[in-house]
Design an enzyme around this catalytic site. Structure first.
Site, short mmCIF file in Angstrom:
data_model
loop_
_atom_site.label_atom_id
_atom_site.label_comp_id
_atom_site.label_asym_id
_atom_site.label_seq_id
_atom_site.Cartn_x
_atom_site.Cartn_y
_atom_site.Cartn_z
N LYS A 237 -7.52 -4.99 -5.41
CA LYS A 237 -6.02 -5.36 -4.67
C LYS A 237 -6.23 -6.98 -4.68
O LYS A 237 -4.83 -7.54 -5.19
CB LYS A 237 -5.88 -4.79 -3.83
CG LYS A 237 -5.68 -3.74 -3.26
CD LYS A 237 -5.66 -2.73 -1.75
CE LYS A 237 -4.86 -1.11 -2.39
NZ LYS A 237 -4.89 -0.79 -0.99
N GLU B 274 -3.20 20.26 -0.68
CA GLU B 274 -3.52 21.98 -0.52
C GLU B 274 -3.80 22.59 0.85
O GLU B 274 -3.47 23.12 1.34
CB GLU B 274 -5.16 21.64 -0.26
CG GLU B 274 -5.59 21.15 -2.10
CD GLU B 274 -7.06 21.89 -1.89
OE1 GLU B 274 -8.22 21.39 -0.92
OE2 GLU B 274 -7.51 21.55 -2.91
N ASP C 239 -6.65 -2.71 3.03
CA ASP C 239 -5.94 -3.25 3.18
C ASP C 239 -5.81 -5.13 3.20
O ASP C 239 -5.42 -6.36 3.22
CB ASP C 239 -3.92 -3.34 3.22
CG ASP C 239 -3.36 -2.30 2.57
OD1 ASP C 239 -4.68 -1.38 1.26
OD2 ASP C 239 -3.58 -1.21 3.62
N ASP D 273 0.74 -0.89 0.07
CA ASP D 273 0.37 -0.26 -0.35
C ASP D 273 1.30 1.38 0.02
O ASP D 273 1.95 1.70 0.37
CB ASP D 273 -0.91 -0.05 0.98
CG ASP D 273 -1.92 1.35 1.17
OD1 ASP D 273 -2.20 1.50 0.86
OD2 ASP D 273 -1.92 1.39 2.33
N THR E 89 -0.21 4.89 1.77
CA THR E 89 -0.24 5.77 2.59
C THR E 89 -0.06 4.95 3.30
O THR E 89 -1.25 4.09 3.92
CB THR E 89 -1.66 6.23 1.87
OG1 THR E 89 -2.17 7.10 0.86
CG2 THR E 89 -2.43 7.68 3.17
#
Length: 1095
Positions: A779, A520, A804, A414, A416
C-alpha cells in the site's frame, strides 16, 4: 575441515545480524539440542520493544534544532542575527534574535509534545503483561522482555505480543481461530494449525519438556509468506522434521478468537515482526504551501542580495570623489583609514543586508505557525464531525498540513472498516431461475416474530408465496441444504467486545456465528429461522433441520476456499449413506464446471453460486485417498492440493445463487461521488479478496455499471479480452502479486521488463482503481509510486487499521478513522475522524478554507514587506548610500509585530469567501484551488509587482508632492524623519485597507481588528512622539507625527496616495470578475442571489 560453522559465526558477529541474509535458528525454550544435533550456538536477537517515537531525551535538542534550521527561513534569520552581533549594523540584534527564538521554541515544544505522546503509547504497548512458560510454570512478564525462543501462552481475545509459531491449543485438533483485522483489514476468523507432533501438548509441563529447534527465514514484511521447518528431538533418535508455513505463523497484532488458549514460541520480536516491518518511519511532512514559501524565499533572498550589492557598489562609486568619501563633518578614525577596502566593502554589504532584511520578516513564520495551530481547532470544534455513537469528534495530530487538505489529487482508502462496516446482509437468492426475497430478514437481523422464512418470488413469470417445508421442490431443498452444510461457520455462545456481550438475548445466553468469511455468517443466519446447522463432537457430525423434519449429516472433508480457485466445497454423508459434494463460489469459478442447471443473474449485489454433485462410494474413496495424500505431503503441498481440488470439483449441477451485501458506512457513496466531482481520483487499497472488494466498489459508486473494468490479477490476466475504445469510463483492478511484478525493477537492459510507466499511464486514464490482496508495505509502495510520478500529485491516505499505517505515513496527508480495528491508524495519522463521511467536509470545506486563507497570508506578507522595504531601498539614492534608515527604529520593529500582524492573522482564521453550504453543494469548486493555484509563479509575480508599484507611489508621491514646499504656517519645512513618517503612515493604511478589500466574510471581530490596528498605530505614534521618554538616550521622533498631522497638505497627500495605490488592484478585480469570472466568483453571485430571494 568444515569451515561452514566458522563462516556462519563470522558473518553473524562481524558483519552484523541485521545484514546477514540467510536462515535463523530458534531453540524452543532456549534449550540446547541433544548432542547428536548441531552444536548449540546462542544468537543475539532484538528484544520485543516497539519504538515509533522520533526523539530521545538525549538527542531531542540537537536533532530538533537540526531539522528546524533545515528550513531556509530559520537558517537565514540565524545568519542575520549573527551578523548583527558581529558588526555594527543600522538595527539592533534584538529585532531578529527575539522573533527567531520565539519561533524555534514554540515549534520545539509542539514537536516535543507530539513525540512525548508517541513515547507514552509505546510504553503502554511495551509494558503489556504477557504469560511465558518457564520451567513448567506460567510466569507473567512485560511484553518488551520477550526474547526469541520464549514459549508464550496466549488466552482467548488476547493479542499476540510478537510473531509466534503455534505449538498447541486448547482445541483437540491443535487449531486456533484468529482475526487479523489490524494487519490486513479482514475481521473474519482464520484458522491456524499446530504441527502434529506438538498439538497434543496440553499443560505447561508438557510444552516445557519439548526439545526442538526451528529454522526459518530472516524477517521480511510479506504477511502471507513464511518458510521454515521444525526439528523435534525424541530421546536419541533422529529428529522428526516438519515443514512450517504461513498457516503456522501467528502474527503480532492479530487476536485469538474462539479458542481457550494456545502455546506458541516466539520467532520474530520487536522491530523484526512483520507488523513492524510494514511500518514506515515517521518523517516530517512538508506541505506544498511551505515548499512554495521556500521557493519564494529564495527569490526574495536573491532580491535582497541584489539590493545590498547594488547599494554597496553605488556607495563606493559615490564616494570615489575625496570630498564625498570623507566630508568635513564626518572624518574617519585612524583605525577606519587603515582597514582594507575589501573588508570595508564586505562590512558595508552585510550592513545593507541587515537594513533590507525586513523584506523577509520572521514574523511571517510566526504568523503561519499561529495560524496553523489556532486554525486546527476549527476541525476539532466542528459539531458536524462529531459522532454520537463513538462519542468523539475529529482530532488533529499535526497542524502543519492544514492547507494540504485543500490540495488533494489522489485519495487512497482502505475498504474494511473505512468504506464499509464489515456487516454482511443476506439480501435475496435465486433457485433454479426463480428469484426469492426473504421477508423475515430486515437490516441483517432475523425478525423474532417470524415463524418461518417467507420467500416472495420476484421472477418475471409472476408473484407467488412459497413457504419452505417438506414439500419444497428438489432443487430448492438441495439449495438450502447446501447453504446449511457448505461453510466453515463456528458456533459460539457469547463474546465480549469492548465490554458489550454479544449473543445475549432477553437475559439468556444464545449462540451466534463466527467464520473466516462474513458472507458465510450472513447466509447461515439467513437460514436460521427454519434451517439450522450446528457442529457436534469432533466437528464431523452436522445436524440439519428442515421443518418439521430432522436430518443428520457427517462432515467428511472440507475443501477450503482460496483466492485462486475462488470457491469452497464440502463432502458429506447423509444418514442414508448417500455421499454429496456441495460447492459454492464466484460465478466465474463455478460456471465452467457446471453440466446442468440455470440461474437468473442477481444484479448489483455480491453473488455466490451454489452447486452440488452426487458421489458414488468408489468416487468418494478415490477422492478421500487423493485428499489425504495431498494433505500429508511435505513438498509442494499447496500445488498437490490444488490439483486434487481441480479433479474433485467437476461435473456440478447448478442449484442457484445467493446475494449478500456488505453494508457501507453511512454516506460513503455520497462522499466518494463528491470527491470525484471535486477532481480527485479515488483508489481502494485493501488486503481483502477481489470479489468482496469489487462489490464494495460498485456499491460505493467508485465503479459504475457503465465502467469498463480492466482486471490485472495473477490468474485472470490471460483471460482478458480487448477493451472497447468507445468507452470513456475505465476502471482498473489489480492484485498484490501482479503489482509486485509491475513494481519490480527491470533487469533487462532494453527495459522491456519495466512496466511502471505503462502502469501509471493506464491509471491516469482510469476513473478509479482497486488494488486487492495488498500487503501493508505494498500500500505504501503504491502511494509512493504516485507521489514520485512526473506530475507529483498531492496524495491522501485514509484507513482504520494497523495495516494502513504505512500508507498513512507515506502519503502527503494521512487520515485515520477511529474504527473497530484499534487506534493504530488514528494514532499515527495527521488527522483522525470518526467516519468516512466526515472526509467530505474535511476536504471540501475545511481544506478549501485553509488553503485560501494561508495562500492569502503568504502572498500578503510578501506584498506588504515589499511595500515596506522598497522605499528604504529608494531612499538610499537620496542619502548617499549611507545606510540611513528611512523609518524610525520603533516603526521598523513594530511594523510586522503589531501594526499589520493581527488583521492578516484574523483573516487567515475566519475568512469565508464562499459559504460552507455552497462548498458542500458544489464540490467542483475544489478544482479552482487545485495544483497550488493561488501560489503559482504568475500569482506571486502579480503580488510582488503590486508591492513595488505601491512602494513607488508611496515614496515618489511624497517626494514630488512636497519638494521645496513649506508645510507649516510658520514656514518650517519637514525633515527626513517627517518624510519617513509620512511614507510609513501611507504604507500602514494602504496595506491594511488592501486586506479589508479582500475580505468577504465580515464579522464584528474583523471590524474591531482592522480599524483597531489603524487606531493603535495613530495612538502609538502620538504617544511615541508626544512624550519625552526617560529611558531613551535620544528622541528623534519627538513631536514629528503631531507636526505632520497639523499640516493640511499632509492629510491630502495621505488620502490621495492611499487611493492611487489601491486603485489598480480594484480595477483589476472588477474587470476580471466581469470578463472572465472564476467558478468561485460565480458561486459567490449565486449564493448572494439565494440570500436575496430568501433561500
Amino acid at each position: 575441515m568444515d569451515f561452514s560453522r566458522l563462516r556462519r559465526i563470522i558473518t553473524r558477529y562481524c558483519v552484523g545480524e541485521e545484514n546477514w541474509v540467510g536462515n535463523r535458528t530458534v531453540h524452543i525454550g532456549h534449550k540446547e539440542p541433544p548432542s547428536c544435533a548441531e552444536a548449540y550456538m546462542p544468537q543475539d536477537y532484538p528484544d520485543n520493544r516497539i519504538v515509533s517515537s522520533k526523539y530521545t531525551f538525549w538527542n531531542f535538542i540537537p536533532k530538533n534544532l537540526f531539522e528546524q534550521f533545515r528550513r531556509i527561513a530559520n537558517f537565514y534569520f540565524l545568519v542575520i542575527f549573527l551578523i548583527q552581533l558581529i558588526i555594527d549594523t543600522p538595527t539592533s540584534p534584538i529585532t531578529s534574535g527575539l522573533p527567531l527564538f520565539f519561533v524555534i521554541t514554540v515549534t520545539a515544544i509542539k514537536q516535543g509534545y507530539e513525540d512525548w505522546l508517541r513515547h507514552k503509547a509505546d510504553c503502554s504497548l511495551n509494558e503489556c503483561p504477557v504469560d511465558v512458560v518457564e520451567q513448567g510454570k506460567v510466569v507473567r512478564t512485560q511484553s518488551h522482555k520477550l526474547r526469541v525462543g520464549d514459549i508464550v501462552m496466549v488466552r482467548e481475545d488476547e493479542t499476540f505480543p510478537c510473531d509466534l509459531i503455534l505449538l498447541s491449543s486448547s482445541r483437540y485438533d491443535g487449531t486456533c481461530f484468529v482475526t487479523t483485522t489490524s494487519l490486513d483489514g479482514e475481521s473474519s476468523h482464520k484458522t491456524y494449525y499446530a504441527v502434529p507432533d506438538t498439538m497434543a501438548f496440553r499443560t505447561e509441563q508438557e510444552v516445557d519438556s519439548l526439545h526442538a529447534t526451528i529454522e526459518c527465514e530472516q524477517p521480511q514484511p510479506d504477511l502471507y509468506k513464511f518458510v521454515g521447518r521444525v526439528d523435534i528431538y525424541k530421546d536419541k533418535q533422529e529428529p522428526v522434521v516438519r515443514t512450517l508455513g504461513a498457516e503456522n505463523l501467528l502474527l503480532r497484532g492479530a487476536t485469538l478468537k474462539n479458542t481457550g488458549h494456545i502455546y506458541a514460541v516466539a520467532v520474530y520480536t520487536g522491530m523484526e515482526t512483520k507488523m513492524a516491518l510494514n511500518y514506515q518511519s515517521k518523517s516530517q511532512k512538508r506541505s506544498a504551501v511551505e515548499k512554495s514559501m521556500n521557493a519564494f524565499l529564495v527569490v526574495y533572498l536573491c532580491i535582497l542580495i541584489s539590493k545590498a550589492l547594488i547599494n554597496t557598489v553605488l556607495k563606493y562609486a559615490w564616494q570615489w570623489s575625496p570630498d564625498r568619501d570623507e566630508p568635513w563633518y564626518n572624518h574617519r578614525t585612524e583605525i577606519e583609514r587603515q582597514r582594507h577596502m575589501v573588508i570595508r566593502a564586505f562590512t558595508d554589504f552585510l550592513a545593507f543586508m541587515v537594513l533590507f532584511n525586513y523584506i523577509i520578516p520572521v514574523s511571517m513564520y510566526v504568523t503561519v505557525e499561529m495560524q496553523k495551530f489556532l486554525g486546527s481547532y476549527f476541525i476539532a470544534w466542528d459539531e458536524e464531525m462529531f459522532d454520537e455513537e463513538l462519542g468523539q469528534g475529529a482530532q488533529v495530530n499535526t497542524s502543519d498540513l492544514n492547507e494540504e487538505l485543500g490540495q488533494v489529487e489522489y485519495v487512497f482508502t482502505d475498504k474494511t472498516g473505512t468504506l464499509t462496516e464489515n456487516n454482511m446482509e443476506f439480501i435475496e437468492c435465486c433457485v433454479d431461475g426463480n428469484v426469492y426475497i426473504p421477508h423475515a430478514i430486515c437490516n441483517g437481523q432475523i425478525l423474532s416474530a417470524a415463524s418461518s422464512i417467507d420467500m416472495i418470488d420476484s421472477s418475471p413469470g409472476g408473484y407467488r408465496r412459497v413457504i419452505l417445508c417438506l414439500r419444497l421442490q428438489e432443487y430448492e431443498d438441495l439449495f438450502f441444504r447446501a447453504l446449511c452444510l457448505c461453510h466453515t461457520v463456528q458456533v459460539k455462545e457469547e463474546e465480549t467486545v469492548e465490554s458489550i456481550k454479544r449473543g445475549i438475548h432477553q437475559g439468556k445466553s444464545t449462540s451466534f456465528y463466527i467464520s473466516s468469511s462474513p458472507d458465510e455468517v450472513a447466509l447461515v443466519e439467513g437460514m436460521k429461522r427454519n434451517i439450522s446447522a450446528e457442529t457436534r463432537g469432533p466437528a464431523t457430525d452436522v445436524t440439519y433441520t428442515l421443518t418439521p423434519s430432522l436430518l443428520r449429516f457427517e462432515l467428511l472433508h472440507v475443501l477450503n476456499f482460496d483466492s485462486v480457485r475462488r470457491r469452497m466445497s464440502v463432502i458429506v454423508r447423509s444418514s442414508s449413506g448417500e455421499y454429496l459434494l456441495f460447492c459454492k463460489g464466484a460465478d466465474s469459478s463455478i460456471f465452467p464446471r457446471v453440466v446442468s442447471g440455470k440461474v437468473e443473474q442477481v444484479k448489483g449485489l455480491r453473488t455466490l453460486c451454489v452447486a452440488y454433485r452426487r458421489l458414488s462410494e468408489s468416487e468418494y474413496l478415490e477422492a478421500s485417498h487423493r485428499l489425504t495424500e495431498a494433505k500429508i505431503a511435505l513438498q509442494d503441498r499447496e500445488q498437490r492440493l490444488a490439483q486434487t481440488y481441480d479433479i474433485i470439483e467437476r461435473e456440478f449441477v447448478l442449484l442457484g445463487a445467493t446475494a449478500v451485501e456488505d453494508r457501507l458506512q453511512e454516506k460513503a457513496a455520497d462522499t466518494i461521488e463528491s470527491l470525484h466531482k471535486a477532481g480527485m481520483k479515488v483508489w481502494v487499497l485493501t488486503g481483502d479478496k477481489m470479489e468482496t472488494a469489487a462489490a464494495t466498489c460498485y456499491a460505493s459508486k467508485l465503479f459504475r455499471r457503465s465502467t469498463q473494468i480492466l482486471e490485472l490479477t495473477k490468474k485472470r490476466t490471460e483471460e482478458q479480452s480487448l477493451l472497447s475504445v468507445d468507452c470513456l469510463d475505465f476502471g482498473l483492478i489489480i492484485d498484490g502479486a501482479t503489482l509486485s511484478g509491475v513494481l519490480k525493477p527491470s533487469q533487462d537492459s532494453a527495459g522491456h521488463g519495466n512496466y511502471r510507466e505503462i502502469f501509471l499511464e493506464i491509471c491516469r486514464n482510469c476513473s478509479a482503481v482497486l488494488c486487492c490482496r495488498m500487503a501493508p508495505l505494498q500500500k505504501a509502495q503504491i502511494v509512493k509510486l504516485i507521489k514520485s510520478s512526473k506530475e507529483h500529485p498531492i496524495t491522501l491516505a485514509i484507513g482504520d487499521g494497523a495495516n494502513d499505517v504505512s500508507m498513512i505515513l507515506e502519503a502527503h496527508v494521512g487520515i485515520g478513522i477511529m474504527g473497530k480495528e484499534g487506534r493504530q491508524a488514528a494514532r499515527n495519522s495527521d488527522y483522525a475522524i470518526p467516519k468516512f463521511k466526515h472526509l467530505k467536509k474535511m476536504l471540501l470545506v475545511h481544506g478549501h478554507y485553509y488553503y485560501i486563507r494561508i495562500a492569502e497570508l503568504v502572498q500578503y506578507f510578501f506584498y506588504k514587506n515589499v511595500c515596506f522595504i522598497f522605499p528604504q531601498f529608494l531612499y538610499q539614492f537620496f542619502c548617499g548610500f549611507s545606510q540611513q534608515p528611512l523609518y524610525d527604529t520603533a516603526y521598523l520593529t513594530l511594523y510586522n509585530i503589531s501594526f499589520t500582524s493581527l488583521p492578516i492573522l484574523l483573516y487567515s482564521l475566519v475568512e469565508q469567501h464562499i459559504t460552507m453550504e455552497t462548498l458542500k453543494r458544489e464540490p467542483s469548486l475544489y478544482r479552482d484551488i487545485a495544483k497550488n493555484a493561488l501560489l503559482r509563479w504568475p500569482a506571486f509575480l502579480y503580488w510582488t509587482c503590486l508591492g513595488v508599484f505601491d512602494a513607488v507611489i508611496f515614496f515618489f508621491g511624497a517626494y514630488f508632492l512636497f519638494d521645496n514646499t513649506t508645510f507649516t504656517s510658520n514656514g518650517q519645512m519637514f525633515g527626513n524623519w517627517t518624510f519617513g513618517t509620512l511614507v510609513f503612515t501611507v504604507l500602514v493604511f494602504t496595506v491594511t485597507l488592501k486586506l479589508a478589500l479582500d475580505t468577504h466574510h465580515w464579522t464584528w471581530i474583523n471590524h474591531f481588528v482592522i480599524w483597531g490596528s489603524l487606531l493603535f498605530y495613530v495612538i502609538f505614534s502620538l504617544l511615541w512622539g508626544g512624550i519625552i521618554w526617560p529611558f531613551l538616550n535620544y528622541q528623534r521622533m519627538y513631536y514629528v507625527f503631531m507636526q505632520m498631522l497639523s499640516s493640511g497638505p499632509a492629510w491630502l497627500s495621505i488620502i490621495l496616495l492611499i487611493t492611487v495605490s489601491l486603485l489598480p488592484d480594484v480595477i483589476k478585480k472588477v474587470l476580471c470578475r466581469a470578463v472572465c469570472p472564476t467558478a468561485s466568483e460565480n458561486a459567490q453571485v449565486r449564493s448572494s442571489h439565494r440570500r436575496k430571494v430568501g433561500f
